[in-house]
Design an enzyme around this catalytic site. Sequence first.
Site, PDB file in Angstrom:
ATOM      1  CG  ASP A 148      -1.905  -1.116   1.276  1.00 33.96           C
ATOM      2  OD1 ASP A 148      -1.831  -2.014   0.432  1.00 33.96           O
ATOM      3  OD2 ASP A 148      -2.752  -1.103   2.187  1.00 33.96           O
TER       4      ASP A 148
ATOM      5  CD  GLU B 262      -0.788  -6.274   8.775  1.00 29.03           C
ATOM      6  OE1 GLU B 262      -1.065  -5.715   9.858  1.00 29.03           O
ATOM      7  OE2 GLU B 262      -1.254  -5.902   7.688  1.00 29.03           O
TER       8      GLU B 262
HETATM    9  C1  DGY Z   1      -5.910  -2.047   4.179  1.00 29.15           C
HETATM   10  O1  DGY Z   1      -7.052  -1.736   4.465  1.00 29.15           O
HETATM   11  O2  DGY Z   1      -4.917  -1.795   4.877  1.00 29.15           O
HETATM   12  C2  DGY Z   1      -5.673  -2.856   3.006  1.00 29.15           C
HETATM   13  O3  DGY Z   1      -4.341  -3.036   2.717  1.00 29.15           O
HETATM   14  C3  DGY Z   1      -6.418  -2.395   1.799  1.00 29.15           C
HETATM   15  O4  DGY Z   1      -6.693  -3.543   1.149  1.00 29.15           O
END
Ligand code: DGY
Length: 425
Positions: A163, A392
């Site tokens: 992201d 994570e």
């Molecule tokens: C989040 O919400 O962090 C995700 O990566 C988007 O899919």
Amino acid sequence: MTQDMIERAKAVLRRNDRGTYTVPTHGLYPFQWNWDSALSALGFAHFDEARAWTEIETLFAHQWDDGMVPHIIFHQLDDGYFPGPDVWGTFRTVPTSGITQPPVAGFAARRIYDRAMDKALAAKKARALLPKIHAWHQWFFANRDPKGTGLVAIIHPWESGRDNSVDWDAAFERVPTDGVQPFTRRDTSHANPAHRPTDEQYKRYIWLVQKFRILDWDNAKLHDASPFQIVDPGFNAILIRSCVDLAALADALGEPVIAAQSRAMADKAIAAMETLWSDKLGQYACYDRASGTLVDSPSIGGILATFAPIPKARATAISDRIETLAESCNYLVPSHDPTTPEFDALRYWRGPIWLIVNYMISDGLEAAGQTAMSDRINRDCLRLIKEGGFAEYYGPIKAEPCGGDAFTWTAAMVIEILNTHEIAA
Ligand code: DGY
């Protein structure tokens, strides 16, 4: 010790299992995510093959008519997550997001099929999935490579899964923030805000969602309309690898047309990957399709390229590059080069280590004969689990656990690595 770690990992999968799909973690991600599911199925396959197939089947039950497989399936409403179905506005019976994610399902399906103990079940399940996965691959080249270059672009950072990578910083400057409806982030109430993307990035993420929604999520229009079009070597490597694996699966199941078409897509893409090689960085780099420039950013996207069957010399160079990265961190493989000013050890994809990416890099290096580096990465995965549990992601200097905890795909990778490699845990 090894068996104990496997049992603890299985407990994480069971905890996040919602029957026909698995949530990535409780709280932070309460729905089904696309590549999380496909990779988690690899973990399930070691102790419940039927459940592994169900995970992928559920994902493809929500494939769009045009072939796209969405990145989130909102099976049950949960206002603990933003942006929810009301923001996406895709108006489906079971709501989904309107963008996609790295197409790892073809790879996962082949791997689960090849190793299956229950061959009859595997053949039945794989046969049903084959045309669906193939349609998704064809969708990519038709909709995300309109000029037929051989490589596909992502049109939203969330599609890459990475992201807030440094790779997107320059291109993201072109994404405006005006007109974004006011919103409240929910991720920062589940995870440390210092480990997550910034508010400024979130505004741009939402601007893109609003832009695509106005275009009715019509994939024939979205690519050209997006100010953000990036050709990510890691993303393309996953697509290539899945095409190659789907071709093998199609051969095994007696589907020569799918096999030939998959091979043709993969061959063209492998040749085109050469355009992303950066001598300066000693690895592959992203290409900003909207500005026509190679992105000068040494991220893990260019290293993940080794998941595809790239030329041996390139795989060797990437192994050397990881060796260099190891000089500036204690654990492999950081998601961004620690020697650069943009490196941020604990902030999501700007430095931390992700086990799923480690797994794919290690798998590609192993196939290319770079076994020492492949083993070293696998060993580091287990060192991280011992230090930080099933997080994570992890800091590459001190192994701090970051983001959500009891994380499904991290646990799935541990089950996978320990069942397929001789590594003392
Ligand atoms: C989040 O919400 O962090 C995700 O990566 C988007 O899919």
